[in-house]
Design a protein around this motif. Structure first.
Motif, PDB file in Angstrom:
ATOM      1  N   LYS A 118      16.897 -15.518 -34.425  1.00 45.81           N
ATOM      2  CA  LYS A 118      17.235 -15.432 -35.844  1.00 45.81           C
ATOM      3  C   LYS A 118      16.270 -16.266 -36.685  1.00 45.81           C
ATOM      4  O   LYS A 118      15.695 -15.780 -37.665  1.00 45.81           O
ATOM      5  N   TYR A 119      16.071 -17.523 -36.294  1.00 51.36           N
ATOM      6  CA  TYR A 119      15.319 -18.439 -37.142  1.00 51.36           C
ATOM      7  C   TYR A 119      13.811 -18.209 -37.098  1.00 51.36           C
ATOM      8  O   TYR A 119      13.118 -18.398 -38.106  1.00 51.36           O
ATOM      9  N   LEU A 120      13.278 -17.799 -35.963  1.00 49.60           N
ATOM     10  CA  LEU A 120      11.844 -17.512 -35.917  1.00 49.60           C
ATOM     11  C   LEU A 120      11.502 -16.289 -36.761  1.00 49.60           C
ATOM     12  O   LEU A 120      10.435 -16.232 -37.372  1.00 49.60           O
ATOM     13  N   LYS A 121      12.403 -15.324 -36.816  1.00 51.57           N
ATOM     14  CA  LYS A 121      12.162 -14.154 -37.658  1.00 51.57           C
ATOM     15  C   LYS A 121      12.141 -14.554 -39.136  1.00 51.57           C
ATOM     16  O   LYS A 121      11.259 -14.140 -39.899  1.00 51.57           O
ATOM     17  N   ILE A 122      13.103 -15.373 -39.548  1.00 49.46           N
ATOM     18  CA  ILE A 122      13.136 -15.858 -40.932  1.00 49.46           C
ATOM     19  C   ILE A 122      11.867 -16.643 -41.241  1.00 49.46           C
ATOM     20  O   ILE A 122      11.206 -16.433 -42.257  1.00 49.46           O
ATOM     21  N   ALA A 123      11.530 -17.553 -40.329  1.00 49.81           N
ATOM     22  CA  ALA A 123      10.366 -18.417 -40.542  1.00 49.81           C
ATOM     23  C   ALA A 123       9.077 -17.613 -40.615  1.00 49.81           C
ATOM     24  O   ALA A 123       8.197 -17.904 -41.441  1.00 49.81           O
ATOM     25  N   PHE A 124       8.943 -16.604 -39.778  1.00 51.54           N
ATOM     26  CA  PHE A 124       7.721 -15.796 -39.726  1.00 51.54           C
ATOM     27  C   PHE A 124       7.437 -15.120 -41.061  1.00 51.54           C
ATOM     28  O   PHE A 124       6.284 -15.056 -41.503  1.00 51.54           O
ATOM     29  N   PHE A 125       8.457 -14.644 -41.719  1.00 55.53           N
ATOM     30  CA  PHE A 125       8.248 -13.866 -42.936  1.00 55.53           C
ATOM     31  C   PHE A 125       8.399 -14.664 -44.228  1.00 55.53           C
ATOM     32  O   PHE A 125       7.984 -14.197 -45.297  1.00 55.53           O
ATOM     33  N   GLU A 126       8.959 -15.863 -44.175  1.00 57.66           N
ATOM     34  CA  GLU A 126       9.238 -16.603 -45.406  1.00 57.66           C
ATOM     35  C   GLU A 126       8.465 -17.902 -45.556  1.00 57.66           C
ATOM     36  O   GLU A 126       8.565 -18.559 -46.596  1.00 57.66           O
ATOM     37  N   TYR A 127       7.673 -18.267 -44.541  1.00 61.58           N
ATOM     38  CA  TYR A 127       6.943 -19.536 -44.596  1.00 61.58           C
ATOM     39  C   TYR A 127       5.455 -19.304 -44.338  1.00 61.58           C
ATOM     40  O   TYR A 127       5.057 -18.321 -43.735  1.00 61.58           O
ATOM     41  N   ASP A 128       4.657 -20.257 -44.804  1.00 60.88           N
ATOM     42  CA  ASP A 128       3.206 -20.189 -44.567  1.00 60.88           C
ATOM     43  C   ASP A 128       2.859 -20.582 -43.142  1.00 60.88           C
ATOM     44  O   ASP A 128       1.849 -20.125 -42.595  1.00 60.88           O
ATOM     45  N   ALA A 129       3.673 -21.459 -42.558  1.00 57.48           N
ATOM     46  CA  ALA A 129       3.404 -21.944 -41.209  1.00 57.48           C
ATOM     47  C   ALA A 129       4.712 -22.169 -40.464  1.00 57.48           C
ATOM     48  O   ALA A 129       5.723 -22.572 -41.059  1.00 57.48           O
ATOM     49  N   VAL A 130       4.673 -21.922 -39.154  1.00 56.71           N
ATOM     50  CA  VAL A 130       5.832 -22.136 -38.289  1.00 56.71           C
ATOM     51  C   VAL A 130       5.415 -23.073 -37.169  1.00 56.71           C
ATOM     52  O   VAL A 130       4.420 -22.828 -36.484  1.00 56.71           O
ATOM     53  N   ALA A 142       6.323 -11.654 -31.011  1.00 53.86           N
ATOM     54  CA  ALA A 142       5.450 -10.511 -30.701  1.00 53.86           C
ATOM     55  C   ALA A 142       5.712  -9.280 -31.566  1.00 53.86           C
ATOM     56  O   ALA A 142       4.755  -8.647 -32.052  1.00 53.86           O
ATOM     57  N   PRO A 143       6.974  -8.881 -31.817  1.00 54.11           N
ATOM     58  CA  PRO A 143       7.209  -7.675 -32.617  1.00 54.11           C
ATOM     59  C   PRO A 143       6.783  -7.795 -34.074  1.00 54.11           C
ATOM     60  O   PRO A 143       6.638  -6.782 -34.765  1.00 54.11           O
ATOM     61  N   TYR A 144       6.576  -9.027 -34.563  1.00 55.57           N
ATOM     62  CA  TYR A 144       6.293  -9.228 -35.981  1.00 55.57           C
ATOM     63  C   TYR A 144       4.807  -9.379 -36.285  1.00 55.57           C
ATOM     64  O   TYR A 144       4.398  -9.328 -37.447  1.00 55.57           O
ATOM     65  N   ILE A 145       3.988  -9.557 -35.268  1.00 52.31           N
ATOM     66  CA  ILE A 145       2.563  -9.809 -35.486  1.00 52.31           C
ATOM     67  C   ILE A 145       1.866  -8.551 -35.999  1.00 52.31           C
ATOM     68  O   ILE A 145       1.982  -7.485 -35.404  1.00 52.31           O
ATOM     69  N   GLU A 146       1.131  -8.684 -37.106  1.00 47.16           N
ATOM     70  CA  GLU A 146       0.454  -7.526 -37.701  1.00 47.16           C
ATOM     71  C   GLU A 146      -1.038  -7.741 -37.896  1.00 47.16           C
ATOM     72  O   GLU A 146      -1.861  -6.940 -37.481  1.00 47.16           O
ATOM     73  N   SER A 147      -1.411  -8.849 -38.567  1.00 45.94           N
ATOM     74  CA  SER A 147      -2.813  -9.023 -38.946  1.00 45.94           C
ATOM     75  C   SER A 147      -3.132 -10.486 -39.180  1.00 45.94           C
ATOM     76  O   SER A 147      -2.284 -11.248 -39.664  1.00 45.94           O
ATOM     77  N   LYS A 148      -4.377 -10.869 -38.859  1.00 38.35           N
ATOM     78  CA  LYS A 148      -4.821 -12.236 -39.133  1.00 38.35           C
ATOM     79  C   LYS A 148      -4.825 -12.544 -40.623  1.00 38.35           C
ATOM     80  O   LYS A 148      -4.845 -13.703 -41.029  1.00 38.35           O
ATOM     81  N   ALA A 155       8.121 -24.237 -41.660  1.00 37.46           N
ATOM     82  CA  ALA A 155       9.404 -24.192 -40.952  1.00 37.46           C
ATOM     83  C   ALA A 155       9.193 -24.778 -39.562  1.00 37.46           C
ATOM     84  O   ALA A 155       8.247 -24.406 -38.868  1.00 37.46           O
ATOM     85  N   ILE A 156      10.058 -25.695 -39.171  1.00 39.69           N
ATOM     86  CA  ILE A 156      10.019 -26.259 -37.821  1.00 39.69           C
ATOM     87  C   ILE A 156      11.246 -25.753 -37.075  1.00 39.69           C
ATOM     88  O   ILE A 156      12.386 -25.971 -37.510  1.00 39.69           O
ATOM     89  N   VAL A 157      11.015 -25.065 -35.958  1.00 38.20           N
ATOM     90  CA  VAL A 157      12.101 -24.493 -35.167  1.00 38.20           C
ATOM     91  C   VAL A 157      12.133 -25.189 -33.809  1.00 38.20           C
ATOM     92  O   VAL A 157      11.139 -25.210 -33.090  1.00 38.20           O
ATOM     93  N   SER A 158      13.280 -25.750 -33.477  1.00 36.78           N
ATOM     94  CA  SER A 158      13.433 -26.447 -32.200  1.00 36.78           C
ATOM     95  C   SER A 158      14.549 -25.821 -31.380  1.00 36.78           C
ATOM     96  O   SER A 158      15.391 -25.091 -31.903  1.00 36.78           O
ATOM     97  N   VAL A 159      14.542 -26.133 -30.083  1.00 37.51           N
ATOM     98  CA  VAL A 159      15.537 -25.566 -29.175  1.00 37.51           C
ATOM     99  C   VAL A 159      16.381 -26.661 -28.519  1.00 37.51           C
ATOM    100  O   VAL A 159      17.604 -26.615 -28.534  1.00 37.51           O
ATOM    101  N   SER A 160      15.720 -27.651 -27.952  1.00 39.90           N
ATOM    102  CA  SER A 160      16.424 -28.709 -27.219  1.00 39.90           C
ATOM    103  C   SER A 160      16.748 -29.891 -28.134  1.00 39.90           C
ATOM    104  O   SER A 160      16.217 -30.005 -29.246  1.00 39.90           O
ATOM    105  N   ASN A 161      17.592 -30.785 -27.643  1.00 35.54           N
ATOM    106  CA  ASN A 161      17.924 -31.989 -28.398  1.00 35.54           C
ATOM    107  C   ASN A 161      16.689 -32.883 -28.570  1.00 35.54           C
ATOM    108  O   ASN A 161      16.483 -33.481 -29.621  1.00 35.54           O
ATOM    109  N   LYS A 162      15.882 -32.954 -27.520  1.00 32.14           N
ATOM    110  CA  LYS A 162      14.658 -33.741 -27.599  1.00 32.14           C
ATOM    111  C   LYS A 162      13.707 -33.136 -28.638  1.00 32.14           C
ATOM    112  O   LYS A 162      13.074 -33.845 -29.414  1.00 32.14           O
ATOM    113  N   GLY A 163      13.621 -31.807 -28.635  1.00 32.35           N
ATOM    114  CA  GLY A 163      12.783 -31.123 -29.617  1.00 32.35           C
ATOM    115  C   GLY A 163      13.282 -31.335 -31.029  1.00 32.35           C
ATOM    116  O   GLY A 163      12.488 -31.470 -31.968  1.00 32.35           O
TER     117      GLY A 163
END
Length: 337
Positions: free
Chosen positions: A41-53, A67-73, A4-12
């Motif tokens: 919203k999107y980082l939470k989805i990406a964190f739990f549904e994708y192998d990489a963000v 930070a609230p979603y980090i559990e284990s390596k 999952a690729i999550v961007s914020v700005s137009n350049k991003g």
């Protein structure tokens, strides 16, 4: 790998589109989806549904959000951070087991950026035990011991690998001989070790590395020569840096059970082949497989190599190589959980 690729700005967002175009042509990338703005919203989805963000944004925004979603390596996805200008690609989370470090190097190469990796073994040119397990598709039975073994490797201490004497471990010796990172080890043999395991010992500490099942799914036109199937098989393994001795099984559909090229490949490589029943293939569902209307019209199933590989690898298996065509041969690779 699903990214999952999550961007914020137009350049991003423009950088994300450019990156997705490159990743979509990579057979080792199963899916690449884009998300823009609405970071929480999107980082939470990406964190739990994708192998990489891949987060194209300021590091502060990224870190505070995940930070609230980090559990284990062991379970956290790979997290990469890229600035809007695409100058730096930073491996931020799950560098080894999650694959963030290797993905960082790949992405940096694609966009001509500087890779930033800070894990201790990597910066000191040492081969971490978790890196070895990730590269060779091995599970670790006791992940709490990773820190001890990596610290020992950093200190130059010798660790012991114990292998089964009747098992072909060419994939391990080839990997160790060609790896540029340093590790001091001895190799011993014992029939008490299961053939699909590698026991790692130092002092009173122990880790068992166990092979995940790697299945190469194969589809082909009727009468395809063995040499062409072998060529496709080898090309797909090379893309993943997998030694042929590491492959546990071949698979195809039952309609291919008399296909001489596949049978010859199995015999010559001494890798068993599983031909999956058509009914199982018809019932199989996965959002990650590519559906072919042509195959459906001829055989009543949407595909051969991807679903047969996933079914043979077992419940909750996943693709690590999507369907790729090589002159009348299709190959996909799945791995067990």
């Amino acid at each position: 790998m699903k990214i999952a690729i999550v961007s914020v700005s137009n350049k991003g967002q423009k950088l994300a589109l450019k990156l997705k175009e490159k990743l979509d042509s990579d057979s080792t990338i199963i899916r690449c989806d884009l998300f823009h703005k609405n970071v929480k919203k999107y980082l939470k989805i990406a964190f739990f549904e994708y192998d990489a963000v891949i987060a194209i944004m300021a590091s502060g925004i990224l870190i505070r959000t995940i930070a609230p979603y980090i559990e284990s390596k062991v379970t956290d996805p790979a997290i990469l951070n890229i600035d809007d200008n695409g100058k730096f690609v930073i491996s931020t989370l799950s560098g080894h087991l999650g694959g963030a470090n290797s993905l960082t190097n790949k992405i940096a190469n694609l966009i001509n950026a500087v890779p930033v990796i800070t894990t201790s073994t990597d910066v000191n040119r040492k081969l971490g035990i978790d890196v070895l397990s990730k590269d060779l598709y091995l599970s670790i039975d006791n992940t709490n011991e990773i820190l001890f073994f990596n610290k020992a490797i950093l200190e130059g201490r010798e660790i012991a690998f114990t292998l089964n004497p009747n098992k072909n471990y060419d994939y391990l010796t080839d990997y160790l001989n060609n790896n540029t990172l340093e590790i001091v080890l001895s190799i011993n043999y014992s029939s008490n070790v299961n053939p699909d395991e590698i026991h790692v010992n130092l002092d009173e500490h122990k880790i068992v590395l166990k092979e995940k099942k790697i299945v190469v799914g194969i589809g082909c036109r009727r009468g395809k020569e063995y040499e062409k199937i072998l060529e496709a098989f080898e090309k797909s393994l090379n893309d993943l840096n997998i030694h042929k001795s590491r492959v546990n099984m071949l698979s195809s559909a039952e309609i291919k059970k008399d296909e001489k090229g596949i049978l010859e490949l199995s015999e010559k490589l001494e890798i068993p082949v599983n031909f999956v029943d058509l009914e199982k293939l018809k019932l199989f569902e996965s959002k990650d497989i590519q559906k072919s209307e042509f195959v459906k019209s001829k055989f009543g199933i949407y595909g051969v190599c991807e679903p047969s590989a996933l079914i043979t690898a077992g419940f909750d298996s996943k693709l690590i190589y999507k369907k790729t065509s090589y002159d009348g041969v299709t190959v996909a690779i799945a791995i067990s959980k």
